[in-house]
Write an enzyme that holds these catalytic residues in place. Structure first.
Site, PDB file in Angstrom:
ATOM      1  N   ARG A   1      28.074  -4.783  31.981  1.00 56.73           N
ATOM      2  CA  ARG A   1      29.512  -4.280  32.730  1.00 56.73           C
ATOM      3  C   ARG A   1      29.293  -4.384  34.130  1.00 56.73           C
ATOM      4  O   ARG A   1      30.245  -4.725  34.756  1.00 56.73           O
ATOM      5  CB  ARG A   1      30.045  -3.138  32.272  1.00 56.73           C
ATOM      6  CG  ARG A   1      29.282  -1.846  32.672  1.00 56.73           C
ATOM      7  CD  ARG A   1      29.951  -0.640  31.909  1.00 56.73           C
ATOM      8  NE  ARG A   1      30.820   0.125  32.516  1.00 56.73           N
ATOM      9  CZ  ARG A   1      31.419   1.278  32.375  1.00 56.73           C
ATOM     10  NH1 ARG A   1      31.000   1.885  31.426  1.00 56.73           N
ATOM     11  NH2 ARG A   1      32.130   1.816  33.376  1.00 56.73           N
TER      12      ARG A   1
ATOM     13  N   HIS B   1      30.838   1.293  37.680  1.00 59.36           N
ATOM     14  CA  HIS B   1      31.326   2.451  38.184  1.00 59.36           C
ATOM     15  C   HIS B   1      31.657   2.286  39.779  1.00 59.36           C
ATOM     16  O   HIS B   1      32.546   3.006  40.169  1.00 59.36           O
ATOM     17  CB  HIS B   1      30.226   3.568  37.910  1.00 59.36           C
ATOM     18  CG  HIS B   1      30.495   4.001  36.264  1.00 59.36           C
ATOM     19  ND1 HIS B   1      29.623   3.467  35.390  1.00 59.36           N
ATOM     20  CD2 HIS B   1      31.418   4.603  35.710  1.00 59.36           C
ATOM     21  CE1 HIS B   1      29.943   3.727  34.196  1.00 59.36           C
ATOM     22  NE2 HIS B   1      31.089   4.631  34.264  1.00 59.36           N
TER      23      HIS B   1
ATOM     24  N   ASN C   1      35.512   0.454  28.348  1.00 61.19           N
ATOM     25  CA  ASN C   1      34.502  -0.190  29.610  1.00 61.19           C
ATOM     26  C   ASN C   1      33.309  -0.430  28.755  1.00 61.19           C
ATOM     27  O   ASN C   1      32.702  -1.271  28.968  1.00 61.19           O
ATOM     28  CB  ASN C   1      34.540   0.835  30.647  1.00 61.19           C
ATOM     29  CG  ASN C   1      35.767   1.021  31.552  1.00 61.19           C
ATOM     30  OD1 ASN C   1      36.662   0.228  31.225  1.00 61.19           O
ATOM     31  ND2 ASN C   1      35.558   2.179  32.288  1.00 61.19           N
ATOM     32  N   ASP C   2      32.698   0.770  27.995  1.00 64.35           N
ATOM     33  CA  ASP C   2      31.606   0.836  27.268  1.00 64.35           C
ATOM     34  C   ASP C   2      31.830  -0.078  26.045  1.00 64.35           C
ATOM     35  O   ASP C   2      30.763  -0.815  25.536  1.00 64.35           O
ATOM     36  CB  ASP C   2      31.020   2.110  27.114  1.00 64.35           C
ATOM     37  CG  ASP C   2      30.043   2.359  28.465  1.00 64.35           C
ATOM     38  OD1 ASP C   2      29.441   1.610  29.008  1.00 64.35           O
ATOM     39  OD2 ASP C   2      30.281   3.449  28.780  1.00 64.35           O
TER      40      ASP C   2
ATOM     41  N   ARG D   1      35.730  12.683  35.196  1.00 62.99           N
ATOM     42  CA  ARG D   1      34.496  12.173  35.142  1.00 62.99           C
ATOM     43  C   ARG D   1      33.356  13.106  35.937  1.00 62.99           C
ATOM     44  O   ARG D   1      33.119  12.933  36.948  1.00 62.99           O
ATOM     45  CB  ARG D   1      34.063  10.692  35.782  1.00 62.99           C
ATOM     46  CG  ARG D   1      34.691   9.756  35.012  1.00 62.99           C
ATOM     47  CD  ARG D   1      34.291   8.388  35.623  1.00 62.99           C
ATOM     48  NE  ARG D   1      34.710   7.151  34.642  1.00 62.99           N
ATOM     49  CZ  ARG D   1      35.989   6.433  34.502  1.00 62.99           C
ATOM     50  NH1 ARG D   1      36.648   6.678  35.296  1.00 62.99           N
ATOM     51  NH2 ARG D   1      35.743   5.401  33.726  1.00 62.99           N
TER      52      ARG D   1
ATOM     53  N   CYS E   1      41.031   5.603  27.830  1.00 62.19           N
ATOM     54  CA  CYS E   1      40.785   6.057  29.180  1.00 62.19           C
ATOM     55  C   CYS E   1      39.792   5.124  29.880  1.00 62.19           C
ATOM     56  O   CYS E   1      39.444   5.284  31.033  1.00 62.19           O
ATOM     57  CB  CYS E   1      40.050   7.470  28.944  1.00 62.19           C
ATOM     58  SG  CYS E   1      38.376   7.455  28.368  1.00 62.19           S
TER      59      CYS E   1
ATOM     60  N   ARG F   1      35.065  15.367  30.638  1.00 60.32           N
ATOM     61  CA  ARG F   1      34.186  14.953  29.935  1.00 60.32           C
ATOM     62  C   ARG F   1      32.927  15.249  30.466  1.00 60.32           C
ATOM     63  O   ARG F   1      32.559  15.490  31.644  1.00 60.32           O
ATOM     64  CB  ARG F   1      34.182  13.187  30.357  1.00 60.32           C
ATOM     65  CG  ARG F   1      33.113  12.733  29.520  1.00 60.32           C
ATOM     66  CD  ARG F   1      32.931  11.186  29.603  1.00 60.32           C
ATOM     67  NE  ARG F   1      32.766  10.813  30.851  1.00 60.32           N
ATOM     68  CZ  ARG F   1      32.801   9.457  31.333  1.00 60.32           C
ATOM     69  NH1 ARG F   1      33.192   8.456  30.446  1.00 60.32           N
ATOM     70  NH2 ARG F   1      32.542   9.045  32.517  1.00 60.32           N
TER      71      ARG F   1
ATOM     72  N   GLU G   1      32.984   4.661  22.340  1.00 57.70           N
ATOM     73  CA  GLU G   1      32.947   3.675  23.240  1.00 57.70           C
ATOM     74  C   GLU G   1      31.581   2.988  22.684  1.00 57.70           C
ATOM     75  O   GLU G   1      30.916   1.958  23.648  1.00 57.70           O
ATOM     76  CB  GLU G   1      32.549   4.208  24.746  1.00 57.70           C
ATOM     77  CG  GLU G   1      31.767   5.499  24.677  1.00 57.70           C
ATOM     78  CD  GLU G   1      31.641   5.973  26.251  1.00 57.70           C
ATOM     79  OE1 GLU G   1      32.174   5.300  26.972  1.00 57.70           O
ATOM     80  OE2 GLU G   1      31.154   7.269  26.501  1.00 57.70           O
TER      81      GLU G   1
END
Ligand code: PEP
Ligand code: MG
Length: 595
Positions: free
Chosen positions: A494, A217, A483-484, A324, A531, A361, A460
């Site tokens: 990650r 992040h 990403n996840d 986010r 996303c 989200r 995810e």
């Protein structure tokens, strides 16, 4: 001597500037002062230094009045050391230098000098002296605490100080030495996403961290700032020294320290080329994103703060595909935003998008996104598999309901979609949806206005991607968090640079889960987007289009590059090619070869 440090490329472009190293705390203000204010800023620092000296003298008197049993000799010796450090010329003169010659505000100047001296302490042979570094840190901390109570008379000037126009000057910047127009790049061992957010409107032209993966992040926030950044540079914060000249090549993931004139000239040229390319892409802003065969594609923005809506509009986004919301909750030292504060923040984002849809989200904290630095999850062995995202929300229903009410109320001001992260179980889905109903009922009871929302789920976790009928039964739309999804499919952290080479978005298993999610949504006529960072990675645009994806959500800075790729694409040719890529043992190789 010129040398290079290799890390992971995060945010494109080249930054050339002087290194600013962070010693521990980053939660102090960083801004340039006005030349007229130099004396006032030094006076502010001196006042706080003197206040700390007085405080220590008072403490010494109290200690003297106590007996040796209550106040051991070590305590008074320690205070002597602190007094000595407070008068130390290297500290005082050093801090002055950063204020006078670099126009740093007092807190920033103090932290910079602390870093310089800490390094000298680290290099000392004598163990006793080496350990005095902790005293120095305590002394600096006392001064900072005192300064907190004495507001600077000077207005921060960081905003817009270093726009891209200044950053591109490269080599010429070297002649500006000694003025505040020297570009600065931040080098740190680690920065949390909340720390990074602090620097969003800052003086820094580039970032380097020792740790972190490409989709950590911290890297994501760096990318959203659209300035060159490299993470996972391992020992950069030890090898680079305060004030060294460095080049950050955000495309290659390389940091060049103390560059020779030839290297500087080369990178100065690269910077100018990148600027020309940006200018060329800017012309696409108002061009609709439609492929050669007439397929309309939605290019949406990922944002972290309501104020980012302006950048989203500026880049020509047709909505926000991922807000986010957790960034509103971070760095608050336990004081989470209440319903009113959240409602106003969501409303600002909605109104900022001027009628375009905003997908917000629900809070997704945990793993590499701690609420604040004091709440890093060290108690659990695998925080990424722990109580994060919707799991935390369901465990804290009062907190979650507060957020849901704020979201529903913001929906009275524009088109809001609620997106739920990290779902895997049907029971979690049902609990979430009934809490949304409950939040509506609470607002009804209070007689408060709210709006209609579409509710979607992030795909995810592989378990979600493998049980799509359940998700499609309950949700209005799906959004794929690559990403996840990559992290959990490949069992690769990650945020861990030591396994970053295995974090492969083109792994056949990942591509299969992404493709199946897109097909299942299309078959039912439900909207689907990506996303995660894959949506903004131009290497994947054609493949995702070929899989049938028509919704891409990414950092505003990536939108025009992806749009250019969309405009050149023909989905009727990409669809069969995407099937070939999906069937390959190593899809990455086919992707590189292209169609
Ligand atoms: C993702 O996982 O792809 C995603 C978009 O969410 P985050 O990066 O915030 O975990
Ligand atoms: Mg995620």
């Amino acid at each position: 001597m010129t040398f290079a440090i290799h890390g992971l490329p995060v945010a494109r472009g080249v930054a050339i500037g002087r290194a600013v190293l962070m010693a521990g705390r980053v939660d102090v203000a960083h801004y340039f002062i006005d030349p007229m204010q130099v004396d006032a800023e030094i006076a502010r620092l001196r006042t706080s230094r003197d206040a700390v000296v007085d405080e220590i003298h008072r403490l010494q008197q109290t200690i003297a009045a106590m007996g040796p049993k209550e106040a051991p000799h070590e305590l008074s010796a320690l205070l002597d050391v602190h007094l000595m450090l407070l008068q130390d010329q290297d500290l005082v003169a050093g801090v002055k230098h950063w204020i006078v010659d670099r126009m740093y505000n007092a807190e920033w100047a103090l932290m910079t000098q602390l870093e310089v001296l800490s390094r000298q302490f680290d290099e000392m042979e004598d163990e006793y002296l080496r350990e005095r570094k902790a005293d120095l840190e305590q002394v600096a901390d006392r001064i900072l605490r005192d300064m907190k109570g004495v507001a600077s008379p000077i207005q921060p000037q960081q905003q817009g100080r270093r726009g891209p126009a200044q950053r591109q000057q490269g080599q010429q910047d070297l002649h500006l030495e000694g003025t505040t127009d020297v570009p600065l790049v931040l080098i740190a061992h680690d920065l949390s996403p909340a720390d990074m957010l602090q620097f969003k409107q800052s003086v820094f032209a580039g970032f380097v961290t020792d740790v972190g993966g490409r989709t950590s992040h911290t890297a994501i926030v760096a990318r959203s700032m659209d300035i060159p950044a490299v993470v996972g540079a391992r020992s950069a914060s030890q090898l680079v020294r305060q004030d060294d000249w460095v080049i950050i090549d955000g495309d290659a993931g390389v940091v060049i320290v103390d560059p020779s004139p030839i290297i500087l000239a080369e990178y100065g040229f690269k910077q100018r080329q990148a600027e020309l390319e940006r200018g060329r892409l800017a012309r696409l802003k108002h061009t609709p994103a439609v492929t050669l065969d007439g397929e309309k594609v939605d290019l949406l923005a990922n944002i972290e703060l309501p104020e980012d809506a302006a950048a989203a509009l500026e880049a020509g986004a047709v909505g926000v595909g991922l807000f986010r919301s957790e960034f509103l909750f971070m760095g608050r030292q336990g004081h989470l935003p209440d319903e009113e504060e959240q409602y106003h923040a969501y409303r600002r984002a909605v109104e900022g998008m001027q009628g375009l849809p905003v997908t917000i989200r629900t809070i997704d904290v945990g793993a590499d996104k701690p609420l604040d630095d004091t709440r890093r999850d060290e108690a659990h062995l695998n925080p990424a598999l722990g109580l994060r995202a919707i799991r935390w929300s369901l465990a804290e229903p009062a907190m979650f309901l507060t957020q849901l009410r704020a979201l529903l109320r913001a929906a009275a001001h524009g088109k809001v979609n609620i997106l739920v992260p990290m779902l895997a179980h049907a029971s979690e889905i049902r609990q979430t949806l009934s809490l949304i109903d409950f939040a509506r009922a609470e607002l009804d009871n209070r007689g408060m206005a709210y709006g209609a929302v579409a509710v979607g789920a992030m795909i995810e976790i592989p378990a979600a991607a493998l049980t799509l009928p359940t998700f499609l039964k309950y949700f209005d739309f799906l959004s794929i968090g690559t990403n996840d999804l990559i992290q959990y499919t490949l069992a690769i952290d990650r945020a861990d640079e030591s396994v970053a080479h295995l974090y492969d978005p083109a792994h056949p298993a990942v591509l299969r889960l992404v493709a199946d999610t897109i097909s299942a949504c299309r078959a039912q006529g439900k909207p689907v987007s990506v996303c995660g960072e894959m949506a903004g990675d131009v290497n994947f645009t054609r493949l995702l289009l070929g899989m049938g994806l028509r919704g891409f959500s990414m950092h505003p800075a990536q939108i025009l590059t992806v749009k250019q790729e969309v405009l050149r694409a023909d989905t009727s040719r990409l669809a069969p090619w995407a099937q070939e890529v999906l069937a390959a043992e190593e899809p990455g190789k086919l992707l590189e070869a292209g169609l």
